[in-house]
Design an enzyme around this catalytic site. Structure first.
Site, PDB file in Angstrom:
ATOM      1  N   LYS A  14       0.829  -1.210   0.000  1.00 17.82           N
ATOM      2  CA  LYS A  14       0.000   0.000   0.000  1.00 17.82           C
ATOM      3  C   LYS A  14       0.871   1.273   0.000  1.00 17.82           C
ATOM      4  CE  LYS A  14      -2.186  -1.192   3.842  1.00 17.82           C
ATOM      5  NZ  LYS A  14      -1.568  -2.488   4.191  1.00 17.82           N
ATOM      6  N   ARG A  89     -10.101   0.675   8.298  1.00 16.30           N
ATOM      7  CA  ARG A  89      -9.722  -0.680   8.704  1.00 16.30           C
ATOM      8  C   ARG A  89     -10.834  -1.406   9.433  1.00 16.30           C
ATOM      9  NH1 ARG A  89      -3.814   0.154   8.707  1.00 16.30           N
ATOM     10  NH2 ARG A  89      -2.795  -1.828   9.125  1.00 16.30           N
ATOM     11  N   ARG A 128      11.953  -6.042   5.567  1.00 19.81           N
ATOM     12  CA  ARG A 128      12.001  -4.621   5.926  1.00 19.81           C
ATOM     13  C   ARG A 128      12.426  -4.456   7.380  1.00 19.81           C
ATOM     14  NH1 ARG A 128       6.655  -1.148   5.294  1.00 19.81           N
ATOM     15  NH2 ARG A 128       6.008  -2.553   6.942  1.00 19.81           N
ATOM     16  N   ARG A 134      11.011  -0.363  12.416  1.00 22.54           N
ATOM     17  CA  ARG A 134       9.610  -0.558  12.824  1.00 22.54           C
ATOM     18  C   ARG A 134       9.521  -1.758  13.738  1.00 22.54           C
ATOM     19  NH1 ARG A 134       4.927   0.246   8.319  1.00 22.54           N
ATOM     20  NH2 ARG A 134       3.820  -1.080   9.793  1.00 22.54           N
ATOM     21  N   ARG A 146      -0.657  -9.218  13.124  1.00 20.73           N
ATOM     22  CA  ARG A 146      -1.144  -8.154  12.227  1.00 20.73           C
ATOM     23  C   ARG A 146      -1.979  -8.768  11.104  1.00 20.73           C
ATOM     24  NH1 ARG A 146       4.361  -5.449  10.709  1.00 20.73           N
ATOM     25  NH2 ARG A 146       3.151  -4.184   9.244  1.00 20.73           N
TER      26      ARG A 146
HETATM   27  P1  AP5 Z   1       4.588  -1.543   1.982  1.00 19.73           P
HETATM   28  O1  AP5 Z   1       4.418  -0.793   0.719  1.00 19.73           O
HETATM   29  O2  AP5 Z   1       5.015  -0.795   3.184  1.00 19.73           O
HETATM   30  O3  AP5 Z   1       3.267  -2.354   2.311  1.00 19.73           O
HETATM   31  P2  AP5 Z   1       2.028  -1.907   3.176  1.00 19.73           P
HETATM   32  O4  AP5 Z   1       0.854  -2.642   2.657  1.00 19.73           O
HETATM   33  O5  AP5 Z   1       1.954  -0.403   3.201  1.00 19.73           O
HETATM   34  O6  AP5 Z   1       2.518  -2.507   4.545  1.00 19.73           O
HETATM   35  P3  AP5 Z   1       2.564  -1.874   5.998  1.00 19.73           P
HETATM   36  O7  AP5 Z   1       3.431  -2.714   6.823  1.00 19.73           O
HETATM   37  O8  AP5 Z   1       2.877  -0.425   5.969  1.00 19.73           O
HETATM   38  O9  AP5 Z   1       1.068  -2.103   6.329  1.00 19.73           O
HETATM   39  P4  AP5 Z   1       0.322  -2.124   7.648  1.00 19.73           P
HETATM   40  O10 AP5 Z   1      -1.067  -2.098   7.152  1.00 19.73           O
HETATM   41  O11 AP5 Z   1       0.658  -3.185   8.610  1.00 19.73           O
HETATM   42  O12 AP5 Z   1       0.903  -0.824   8.346  1.00 19.73           O
HETATM   43  P5  AP5 Z   1       0.256   0.557   8.766  1.00 19.73           P
HETATM   44  O13 AP5 Z   1       1.365   1.516   8.832  1.00 19.73           O
HETATM   45  O14 AP5 Z   1      -0.958   0.881   7.960  1.00 19.73           O
HETATM   46  O15 AP5 Z   1       5.564  -2.759   1.664  1.00 19.73           O
HETATM   47  C1  AP5 Z   1       6.053  -3.606   2.682  1.00 19.73           C
HETATM   48  C2  AP5 Z   1       7.476  -4.038   2.290  1.00 19.73           C
HETATM   49  O16 AP5 Z   1       7.418  -4.798   1.092  1.00 19.73           O
HETATM   50  C3  AP5 Z   1       8.431  -2.869   2.003  1.00 19.73           C
HETATM   51  O17 AP5 Z   1       9.704  -3.168   2.482  1.00 19.73           O
HETATM   52  C4  AP5 Z   1       8.411  -2.765   0.467  1.00 19.73           C
HETATM   53  O18 AP5 Z   1       9.615  -2.249  -0.032  1.00 19.73           O
HETATM   54  C5  AP5 Z   1       8.220  -4.215   0.073  1.00 19.73           C
HETATM   55  N1  AP5 Z   1       7.494  -4.375  -1.196  1.00 19.73           N
HETATM   56  C6  AP5 Z   1       6.415  -3.641  -1.616  1.00 19.73           C
HETATM   57  N2  AP5 Z   1       6.009  -4.057  -2.826  1.00 19.73           N
HETATM   58  C7  AP5 Z   1       6.810  -5.096  -3.161  1.00 19.73           C
HETATM   59  C8  AP5 Z   1       6.875  -5.956  -4.296  1.00 19.73           C
HETATM   60  N3  AP5 Z   1       6.019  -5.846  -5.323  1.00 19.73           N
HETATM   61  N4  AP5 Z   1       7.834  -6.904  -4.321  1.00 19.73           N
HETATM   62  C9  AP5 Z   1       8.712  -7.035  -3.279  1.00 19.73           C
HETATM   63  N5  AP5 Z   1       8.708  -6.247  -2.186  1.00 19.73           N
HETATM   64  C10 AP5 Z   1       7.764  -5.285  -2.127  1.00 19.73           C
HETATM   65  O19 AP5 Z   1      -0.288   0.207  10.249  1.00 19.73           O
HETATM   66  C11 AP5 Z   1       0.598  -0.066  11.313  1.00 19.73           C
HETATM   67  C12 AP5 Z   1      -0.218  -0.136  12.600  1.00 19.73           C
HETATM   68  O20 AP5 Z   1      -0.819   1.142  12.864  1.00 19.73           O
HETATM   69  C13 AP5 Z   1      -1.393  -1.115  12.615  1.00 19.73           C
HETATM   70  O21 AP5 Z   1      -0.984  -2.420  12.937  1.00 19.73           O
HETATM   71  C14 AP5 Z   1      -2.299  -0.493  13.673  1.00 19.73           C
HETATM   72  O22 AP5 Z   1      -1.805  -0.773  14.966  1.00 19.73           O
HETATM   73  C15 AP5 Z   1      -2.116   1.006  13.438  1.00 19.73           C
HETATM   74  N6  AP5 Z   1      -3.097   1.541  12.479  1.00 19.73           N
HETATM   75  C16 AP5 Z   1      -2.820   2.103  11.270  1.00 19.73           C
HETATM   76  N7  AP5 Z   1      -3.943   2.485  10.665  1.00 19.73           N
HETATM   77  C17 AP5 Z   1      -4.961   2.160  11.489  1.00 19.73           C
HETATM   78  C18 AP5 Z   1      -6.375   2.280  11.411  1.00 19.73           C
HETATM   79  N8  AP5 Z   1      -6.982   2.821  10.320  1.00 19.73           N
HETATM   80  N9  AP5 Z   1      -7.128   1.828  12.444  1.00 19.73           N
HETATM   81  C19 AP5 Z   1      -6.551   1.286  13.538  1.00 19.73           C
HETATM   82  N10 AP5 Z   1      -5.215   1.137  13.689  1.00 19.73           N
HETATM   83  C20 AP5 Z   1      -4.431   1.571  12.674  1.00 19.73           C
END
Ligand code: AP5
Length: 192
Positions: A14, A89, A128, A134, A146
């Site tokens: 994402k 979410r 990562r 992180r 997660r």
């Molecule tokens: P990346 O692009 O970062 O993937 P992502 O889907 O954004 O993954 P996140 O880890 O950021 O998602 P998340 O939903 O757990 O985290 P968030 O910050 O929203 O890619 C991941 C890795 O893969 C990178 O190293 C990238 O380089 C690599 N990659 C990407 N594409 C690739 C490809 N095609 N091939 C190979 N490698 C690739 O949430 C974190 C925490 O915050 C949650 O757990 C929760 O506690 C809280 N939170 C956030 N939003 C909310 C909400 N709306 N409600 C409640 N709690 C929330």
């Protein structure tokens, strides 16, 4: 306005794809995860509270993230569109987002849901975690939690947009550029 929800489990790409899409479509990127990590870095009371949940891979309370998004929408009143990344979410968050956008006389254009195999998600996040700093990427149990929380509490948000005929499934395996092409084609179709 062009308003996109970029959806999918942790590690589905994402954030990576949002960075490219905002360039191409001139959108504002709103990532609740990034906003929360900013609060943690600033050691604000909200950040310190959120960190306890995030370090375990659990969701931060709905009212906290809805309030954050509401403030960001107000702060970007002249935007031509938004990418919502990591939000909504829960169904309550999706309903709140619809209400906020209706007040601004706009709506979600399409939800793009990245579909990635579980082992690939785990591999990407552990990889990562080696140098991202992180906390939630560094422990396999937290990563598993997660993904479990996504399946239990978040996947249902796809149904919410499906009922509105706004859900587009996107194959999320392959190179970053290949996936970007698939997303771009789906967006071009949805906005016309
Ligand atoms: P990346 O692009 O970062 O993937 P992502 O889907 O954004 O993954 P996140 O880890 O950021 O998602 P998340 O939903 O757990 O985290 P968030 O910050 O929203 O890619 C991941 C890795 O893969 C990178 O190293 C990238 O380089 C690599 N990659 C990407 N594409 C690739 C490809 N095609 N091939 C190979 N490698 C690739 O949430 C974190 C925490 O915050 C949650 O757990 C929760 O506690 C809280 N939170 C956030 N939003 C909310 C909400 N709306 N409600 C409640 N709690 C929330």
């Amino acid at each position: 306005m062009l308003n996109l929800v970029l959806f999918g489990p942790p590690g589905s790409g994402k954030g990576t794809q949002s960075a490219k899409l905002i360039e191409k479509y001139k959108l504002i990127h709103l990532s609740t995860g990034d906003i929360l990590r900013g609060e943690i870095a600033g050691q604000t009371p909200l950040g310190l509270e959120a960190k306890k949940k995030m370090d375990k891979g659990e969701l931060v309370p709905d009212e906290v993230v809805i309030g954050m998004i509401s403030n960001k929408l107000d702060a970007n009143a002249n935007a031509t569109g938004f990418i919502f990344d990591g939000f909504p979410r829960t169904t309550a968050q999706a309903e709140a987002l619809d209400n906020l956008l209706t007040k601004k006389k706009t709506a979600i254009t399409v939800m793009l849901s990245l579909d990635v195999e579980k082992q690939e998600l785990v591999n990407r996040l552990l990889n990562r975690g080696k140098d991202s700093g992180r906390a939630d990427d560094q422990n396999i149990d937290v990563i598993e939690n997660r993904i479990a929380v996504y399946n239990k509490e978040t996947a249902v948000v796809g149904d919410y947009y499906k009922k509105q005929n706004k859900l587009q499934l996107i194959h999320g395996m392959g190179s970053v550029d290949e996936i970007f092409d698939r997303l771009s084609k789906a967006i071009d179709k949805a906005k016309n």
